[in-house]
Write a protein that holds these residues in place. Structure first.
Motif, short mmCIF file in Angstrom:
data_model
loop_
_atom_site.label_atom_id
_atom_site.label_comp_id
_atom_site.label_asym_id
_atom_site.label_seq_id
_atom_site.Cartn_x
_atom_site.Cartn_y
_atom_site.Cartn_z
N VAL A 65 -3.27 -9.17 16.51
CA VAL A 65 -4.65 -8.84 16.16
C VAL A 65 -4.70 -8.62 14.65
CG1 VAL A 65 -6.62 -7.32 16.52
CG2 VAL A 65 -5.02 -7.77 18.40
N SER A 66 -5.44 -9.48 13.96
CA SER A 66 -5.57 -9.36 12.51
C SER A 66 -6.81 -8.54 12.17
CB SER A 66 -5.67 -10.72 11.84
OG SER A 66 -5.97 -10.56 10.46
N THR A 67 -6.61 -7.46 11.42
CA THR A 67 -7.70 -6.61 10.99
C THR A 67 -8.03 -6.82 9.52
OG1 THR A 67 -6.30 -4.75 10.28
CG2 THR A 67 -6.87 -4.87 12.63
N VAL A 68 -7.42 -7.79 8.90
CA VAL A 68 -7.50 -7.98 7.45
C VAL A 68 -8.81 -8.68 7.08
CG1 VAL A 68 -6.41 -9.02 5.45
CG2 VAL A 68 -5.00 -8.05 7.27
N SER A 69 -9.51 -8.13 6.09
CA SER A 69 -10.79 -8.70 5.68
C SER A 69 -10.68 -9.53 4.41
CB SER A 69 -11.83 -7.59 5.50
OG SER A 69 -11.41 -6.66 4.53
N ALA A 70 -9.51 -10.12 4.21
CA ALA A 70 -9.28 -11.03 3.10
C ALA A 70 -8.63 -12.29 3.66
CB ALA A 70 -8.38 -10.39 2.05
N PRO A 71 -8.79 -13.43 2.99
CA PRO A 71 -8.18 -14.67 3.49
C PRO A 71 -6.66 -14.55 3.62
CG PRO A 71 -9.76 -15.13 1.75
CD PRO A 71 -9.56 -13.65 1.75
N LEU A 119 -1.94 -6.58 12.62
CA LEU A 119 -1.84 -7.05 11.24
C LEU A 119 -2.81 -6.26 10.37
CD1 LEU A 119 -0.89 -8.99 9.06
CD2 LEU A 119 -2.37 -10.75 10.04
N GLY A 120 -2.24 -5.42 9.51
CA GLY A 120 -3.04 -4.54 8.67
C GLY A 120 -3.00 -3.12 9.18
N MET A 121 -2.71 -2.18 8.31
CA MET A 121 -2.56 -0.78 8.70
C MET A 121 -3.61 0.05 7.96
SD MET A 121 -0.89 1.40 10.58
CE MET A 121 -0.59 3.17 10.58
N GLY A 122 -4.88 -0.21 8.31
CA GLY A 122 -5.97 0.50 7.68
C GLY A 122 -6.87 1.18 8.70
N GLY A 123 -8.15 1.25 8.38
CA GLY A 123 -9.10 1.91 9.27
C GLY A 123 -9.18 1.29 10.64
N LEU A 124 -9.12 -0.04 10.70
CA LEU A 124 -9.06 -0.73 11.99
C LEU A 124 -7.65 -0.73 12.55
CD1 LEU A 124 -11.27 -3.91 11.25
CD2 LEU A 124 -11.93 -1.88 12.56
N GLY A 125 -6.69 -1.11 11.72
CA GLY A 125 -5.33 -1.29 12.21
C GLY A 125 -4.71 -0.05 12.82
N SER A 185 2.36 -5.21 7.85
CA SER A 185 1.59 -4.70 6.72
C SER A 185 2.17 -5.28 5.44
CB SER A 185 1.66 -3.17 6.69
OG SER A 185 0.83 -2.64 5.68
N GLN A 186 1.36 -5.30 4.40
CA GLN A 186 1.80 -5.93 3.15
C GLN A 186 3.07 -5.28 2.60
OE1 GLN A 186 -1.23 -6.02 0.10
NE2 GLN A 186 -0.41 -7.91 -0.76
N SER A 187 3.17 -3.97 2.79
CA SER A 187 4.35 -3.24 2.31
C SER A 187 4.77 -2.24 3.37
CB SER A 187 4.04 -2.52 1.00
OG SER A 187 3.21 -1.39 1.25
N LEU A 188 5.85 -1.52 3.08
CA LEU A 188 6.34 -0.49 3.99
C LEU A 188 5.81 0.90 3.64
CD1 LEU A 188 10.08 -1.61 4.32
CD2 LEU A 188 8.16 -2.14 5.84
N ARG A 189 4.79 0.94 2.77
CA ARG A 189 4.28 2.20 2.26
C ARG A 189 3.79 3.13 3.37
NH1 ARG A 189 -0.92 3.35 -0.01
NH2 ARG A 189 -1.47 1.17 0.38
N LYS A 190 3.24 2.55 4.43
CA LYS A 190 2.67 3.37 5.51
C LYS A 190 3.55 3.35 6.77
CE LYS A 190 -2.02 2.29 3.88
NZ LYS A 190 -3.31 1.64 4.25
N LYS A 191 4.81 2.99 6.61
CA LYS A 191 5.69 2.84 7.76
C LYS A 191 5.79 4.13 8.58
CE LYS A 191 10.34 1.47 9.21
NZ LYS A 191 11.67 0.94 8.77
N ASP A 192 6.00 5.25 7.91
CA ASP A 192 6.14 6.52 8.64
C ASP A 192 4.90 6.81 9.47
OD1 ASP A 192 8.64 6.83 7.57
OD2 ASP A 192 8.04 8.29 6.05
N ASP A 193 3.73 6.55 8.91
CA ASP A 193 2.49 6.75 9.65
C ASP A 193 2.42 5.83 10.86
OD1 ASP A 193 1.63 8.68 7.93
OD2 ASP A 193 0.07 7.48 6.97
#
Length: 346
Positions: free
Chosen positions: A242-248, A181-187, A205-213
């Motif tokens: 596994v949730s990597t999100v740092s927001a509620p 859950l979350g496609m960032g530095g941790l995800g 992820s919140q959107s499909l913006r990083k789907k290709d990655d």
């Protein structure tokens, strides 16, 4: 003592600026490390902004440190000058409690000594990796295998172990359906590691913006959590999230995506409390868990695993003078996927 250049926040929420700090003289069991690269973790931003509570200033952030040993104390047996090494989120612990003895120093009962924004056993504040050198007890230094470049290895000292530990603990592997859950530095590290462990991997992820990655890095599936149909389609799907999100988040909604007796483990650390309906875990015998980095032995295991599987962080290498801009970009999710400071530019 040695005077070294560093970047520090002089006060809470203040921009980082170039300064100098003092590093202690090398003691019997110490290792002096010439820092080559330092990753920027979202934790650095939380602490500079005092999002997790009162902090110590001036603050030199950085707990994703990769470098070369340049001096060792007379009692050091694990390392020699020229070794490639790393330092993560802690630089000491009590070493006496059951957790420390079990190699889980991150859960030291008396509290471990954080790499920065901490107080060492000598009563002095600790300063992190946005600097040219650091002195660390050999027991809190890990070896970076030759198969890993130091720049892409640096973020593994936090982001890598933060994902590796829960994925291993809850048996991500063949036959298991794992969601990151979350496609960032941790995800993005979670995707790589879960894939290498043999699990069927889905990115939420919140959107499909990083789907290709996500698919390129090893995900089998990719869904947007902003689409209500995602929660309908994936109900009772996963063994582990596994949730990597740092927001509620609405954990009640995400718990519906678990199979019976599934686990949702949180490694993100929101500044605000969450709300939870306990029927979300009672129904289905589910587990909502937490995990924090890993101990020193497991961190070494993670580095060896990553080297064996050719796993490094996806990085954007920056000069130290760009650190404040990098902080702004991290907060707006404008990085793929970890900023790393070339400390030669400090």
């Amino acid at each position: 003592m040695t005077t070294v250049a560093a970047y520090a926040a002089p006060a809470a929420k203040a921009p980082l600026e170039r300064t100098t700090i003092e590093r202690r003289a090398v003691r019997e069991f110490d290792v002096l490390i010439d820092i080559k690269f330092a990753g920027i973790c979202h934790s650095d931003i939380h602490q500079v902004q005092e999002g997790w509570g009162e902090a110590i200033f001036p603050m030199v952030p950085g707990h994703e440190i990769a470098g070369i040993v340049s001096e060792v104390g007379p009692g050091v047996t694990r390392y020699k000058v020229g070794d490639r090494v790393g330092v993560g989120c802690m630089v000491d612990s009590c070493r006496e409690c059951d957790n420390c003895k079990a190699g889980q120093e991150q859960y030291c009962v008396k509290g471990n000594v954080q790499t920065y924004n901490g107080i060492g056993k000598d009563g002095e504040p600790t300063y992190g990796g946005y600097s040219q050198k650091i002195v660390v007890d050999e027991n809190f230094v890990v070896r970076i295998p030759d198969g890993l470049s130091l720049d892409v290895a640096a973020p593994l000292l936090c982001a890598g172990i933060t994902l590796y530990s829960p994925l291993k603990r809850w048996n991500a592997g063949p036959g298991k359906k794992v969601a990151i859950l979350g496609m960032g530095g941790l995800g993005h590290m979670g995707v790589k590691i879960a894939h290498a462990l043999g699990a069927e991997v889905t990115v939420l992820s919140q959107s499909l913006r990083k789907k290709d990655d996500g698919l390129r890095l090893g995900a089998d599936h990719y869904y947007a959590t902003s689409d209500p149909k995602t929660f309908q389609e994936l109900q009772a799907t996963f063994d582990l999230i596994v949730s990597t999100v740092s927001a509620p988040l609405d954990f009640n909604a995400y718990l519906t995506l678990l199979k019976a007796e599934g686990v949702l483990v949180n490694v993100g650390a929101p500044e605000e409390p969450i709300s939870l309906n306990l029927f979300s875990v009672i129904g289905g015998g589910k587990t909502l868990a937490g995990s924090m980095i890993g101990g020193i032995p497991e961190t070494q295991e993670m580095l060896d695993f990553c080297a064996a599987h050719g796993i490094g962080s996806e990085i954007e290498l920056i000069e130290a003078s760009e650190v404040n801009t990098a902080y702004e970009r991290v907060q707006s999710s404008d990085v793929r996927y970890r900023f790393v400071i070339d400390t030669a530019t400090i």
